[in-house]
Design a protein around this motif. Structure first.
Motif, short mmCIF file in Angstrom:
data_model
loop_
_atom_site.label_atom_id
_atom_site.label_comp_id
_atom_site.label_asym_id
_atom_site.label_seq_id
_atom_site.Cartn_x
_atom_site.Cartn_y
_atom_site.Cartn_z
N PRO A 53 0.81 -1.23 0.00
CA PRO A 53 0.00 0.00 0.00
C PRO A 53 0.84 1.27 0.00
N ARG A 54 2.03 1.21 0.59
CA ARG A 54 2.90 2.40 0.63
C ARG A 54 3.05 3.00 -0.76
N TRP A 55 3.34 2.15 -1.78
CA TRP A 55 3.66 2.67 -3.12
C TRP A 55 2.40 2.99 -3.90
N TYR B 161 13.87 8.57 -6.00
CA TYR B 161 12.70 8.93 -5.19
C TYR B 161 12.59 7.99 -4.00
N ASP B 162 12.70 8.54 -2.82
CA ASP B 162 12.58 7.82 -1.54
C ASP B 162 13.73 6.84 -1.28
N ARG B 163 14.09 6.03 -2.26
CA ARG B 163 15.21 5.09 -2.10
C ARG B 163 16.38 5.54 -2.98
N LEU B 164 17.56 5.58 -2.39
CA LEU B 164 18.74 5.99 -3.15
C LEU B 164 19.18 4.89 -4.12
N SER C 248 18.68 -5.04 0.00
CA SER C 248 18.85 -4.44 -1.32
C SER C 248 18.35 -2.99 -1.34
N ASP C 249 17.78 -2.55 -0.23
CA ASP C 249 17.23 -1.19 -0.12
C ASP C 249 18.10 -0.39 0.84
N ASN C 250 18.76 0.63 0.34
CA ASN C 250 19.63 1.46 1.17
C ASN C 250 18.91 1.98 2.42
N ASN C 251 17.62 2.25 2.28
CA ASN C 251 16.86 2.77 3.43
C ASN C 251 16.86 1.79 4.60
N ALA C 252 16.85 0.51 4.30
CA ALA C 252 16.80 -0.48 5.38
C ALA C 252 18.01 -0.31 6.30
N LEU D 196 19.64 2.61 6.70
CA LEU D 196 19.47 3.88 7.41
C LEU D 196 18.47 3.74 8.57
N PHE D 197 17.36 3.04 8.32
CA PHE D 197 16.37 2.87 9.39
C PHE D 197 17.01 2.14 10.57
N PHE D 198 17.72 1.05 10.26
CA PHE D 198 18.30 0.26 11.34
C PHE D 198 19.39 1.04 12.07
N PRO E 115 10.29 -2.73 10.99
CA PRO E 115 10.74 -1.63 10.14
C PRO E 115 9.65 -0.83 9.45
N ASN E 116 8.53 -1.49 9.10
CA ASN E 116 7.45 -0.71 8.45
C ASN E 116 6.10 -1.32 8.80
N ASP E 117 5.05 -0.68 8.31
CA ASP E 117 3.70 -1.09 8.72
C ASP E 117 3.32 -2.49 8.24
N GLN F 14 6.09 2.10 10.17
CA GLN F 14 6.24 3.35 9.43
C GLN F 14 5.40 3.30 8.19
N ASP F 15 4.99 4.43 7.71
CA ASP F 15 4.23 4.67 6.47
C ASP F 15 2.80 5.15 6.70
N ALA F 16 2.27 4.96 7.91
CA ALA F 16 0.88 5.33 8.17
C ALA F 16 -0.05 4.73 7.12
N PHE G 238 4.83 8.59 10.36
CA PHE G 238 4.07 9.15 9.25
C PHE G 238 5.02 9.92 8.34
N LYS G 239 5.08 9.47 7.10
CA LYS G 239 5.88 10.15 6.09
C LYS G 239 4.87 10.75 5.10
N ASP G 240 4.70 12.04 5.16
CA ASP G 240 3.67 12.68 4.34
C ASP G 240 4.09 12.64 2.86
C1 BGC Z 1 10.39 2.93 2.16
C2 BGC Z 1 9.34 2.56 3.16
C3 BGC Z 1 8.67 1.26 2.75
C4 BGC Z 1 9.71 0.20 2.44
C5 BGC Z 1 9.10 -1.06 1.87
C6 BGC Z 1 11.36 1.80 1.99
O1 BGC Z 1 12.36 2.13 1.11
O2 BGC Z 1 11.06 4.10 2.57
O3 BGC Z 1 8.40 3.60 3.26
O4 BGC Z 1 7.84 0.78 3.76
O5 BGC Z 1 10.67 0.68 1.52
O6 BGC Z 1 8.52 -0.83 0.64
#
Ligand code: BGC
Length: 369
Positions: free
Chosen positions: A46-48, A120-123, A168-172, A174-176, A254-256, A280-282, A300-302
């Motif tokens: 649902p996030r995307w 966008y969102d992920r590097l 495989s997601d740089n954000n993972a 950063l979150f951790f 890590p996320n909803d 995360q993600d609301a 919540f990430k608007d």
């Molecule tokens: C996003 C999160 C999302 C996750 C899984 C991350 O890169 O920043 O908002 O929950 O990917 O799709």
């Protein structure tokens, strides 16, 4: 004279035919048909889908033509999507990669065509073929999750279950990293006891972890952003856990999507008396879980802001202006100019104010608000 007429009419027919062919070419995707191409990782989360909706809302009255394609969790499909958009003549590509490193090939193809690339969102990592990055403050997301566990944990020696996103997601990372930076001192002082990761246990004396060290922990506690994998891992962890690691527990999810899965597993274990779980993600389903007391918080990430920033940047580029940025992110190859947005912690206390009063969602979408 007759011959001349015949020649002229033949020429006219030929010109008409060429014109018609060119027109056909346009509708099947020749240069310039689409100016901004958008590629999102998957429709299965649902996030995307939220991002897609917000892009459509933001672009409803735009003079620019855009097209949104989903990669369905496949880097090959993602590359194909980028090629489709290149064939339609895009000037700007906005892309949230499925796999940050694998996407390098797709954006290199775009760069070769002179297209400006906005991650966008992920590097997108290990490539110089990315021009800009619009993102939330992902370290702050993790730190907010960790801090929530600290603020809501009861007593000492609280069992702490750690989960992470896809490596495989740089954000993972950063979150951790953000979560670990606040949790580690509380592990060191005995507030928490790590329940499910020998790699994290081995590193518990270290506040700043290297990428390799983070990678080791992620390797053990990753959900791959997959709710089913989260269920399997949580079940395995609870089956293996000693009685001392049950009772009142804290869970870094890590996320909803993964939080709801993990929460369901923990709530069905009779030896778990209470749990605090992050997200995360609301996502709407998690907002309902929060209202129902089944998920403790979400970050919540608007997405409206992220979309606005990405579109604003794309339009600046199309208008030959330099987009405004607030800092840089090193992607392993270059410093990528970035625009970053803040995040908001939401729990039962402020869910109405942050998500309904702000018109992000409508009250009628939830029960028991
Ligand atoms: C996003 C999160 C999302 C996750 C899984 C991350 O890169 O920043 O908002 O929950 O990917 O799709």
């Amino acid at each position: 004279m007759k011959k001349v007429w015949k020649l002229l009419s033949m020429l006219t027919v030929m010109m008409l035919a060429v014109g018609m062919l060119a027109a056909c070419g346009d509708s099947s995707g020749s240069k310039g048909e689409v100016s901004i191409g958008i590629v999102l990782p998957t429709k299965d989360e649902p996030r995307w889908v939220q991002d897609e909706t917000r892009f459509k809302d933001a672009l409803a009255d735009s003079e620019y033509t855009t097209e949104i394609l989903f990669s369905q969790g496949s880097s090959a499909k993602e590359k194909e999507n980028v090629e489709t958009l290149l064939n339609k003549g895009i000037d700007v590509l906005i892309i949230a990669p499925h796999d940050g490193a694998a996407a390098g090939a797709a954006v290199a193809a775009a760069k070769k065509e002179g297209v400006t690339v906005i991650a966008y969102d992920r590097l997108i990592t290990d490539t110089d073929a990315v021009d800009y990055y619009v993102t939330f403050d992902s370290l702050a997301v993790g730190a907010a999750q960790g801090q929530y566990l600290i603020d809501n944990a009861k007593g000492k020696n609280v069992p702490l279950y750690l989960y992470a996103g896809a490596a495989s997601d740089n954000n993972a990372f950063l979150f951790f990293e953000g979560a670990w930076s606040v949790l580690q001192p509380k592990i060191a002082d005995g507030t928490f006891v790590i329940a499910n990761s020998s790699e994290a246990e081995a590193l518990k004396g270290k506040k700043d972890l290297t990428r390799d060290e983070l990678g080791k922990i992620l390797g053990q506690v990753t959900t791959n952003w997959d709710p089913n994998e989260a269920i399997n891992k949580a079940q395995t962890h609870l089956t293996a856990a000693a009685a001392s690691l049950k009772g009142d527990v804290a869970i870094l999810a890590p996320n909803d999507g993964t939080a709801r899965s993990i929460a369901d597993v923990f709530s069905s274990d009779s030896a778990i008396s209470s749990y605090v779980v992050t997200g995360q993600d609301a996502e709407k389903a998690s907002v309902q879980y929060i209202i129902d007391g089944k998920q403790s918080m979400t970050v919540f990430k608007d997405v409206r802001t992220l979309v606005k920033d990405a579109i604003g940047m794309a339009i600046d580029i199309l208008d030959d202006k330099t987009p405004e940025t607030t800092g840089t992110y090193n992607n392993g190859s270059v410093d990528v100019k970035a625009k970053q947005t803040d995040v908001i912690v939401v729990d039962q206390e402020n869910v109405k104010k942050e998500l309904i009063d702000s018109k992000y969602y409508e009250a009628s979408e939830f029960k028991g608000l």
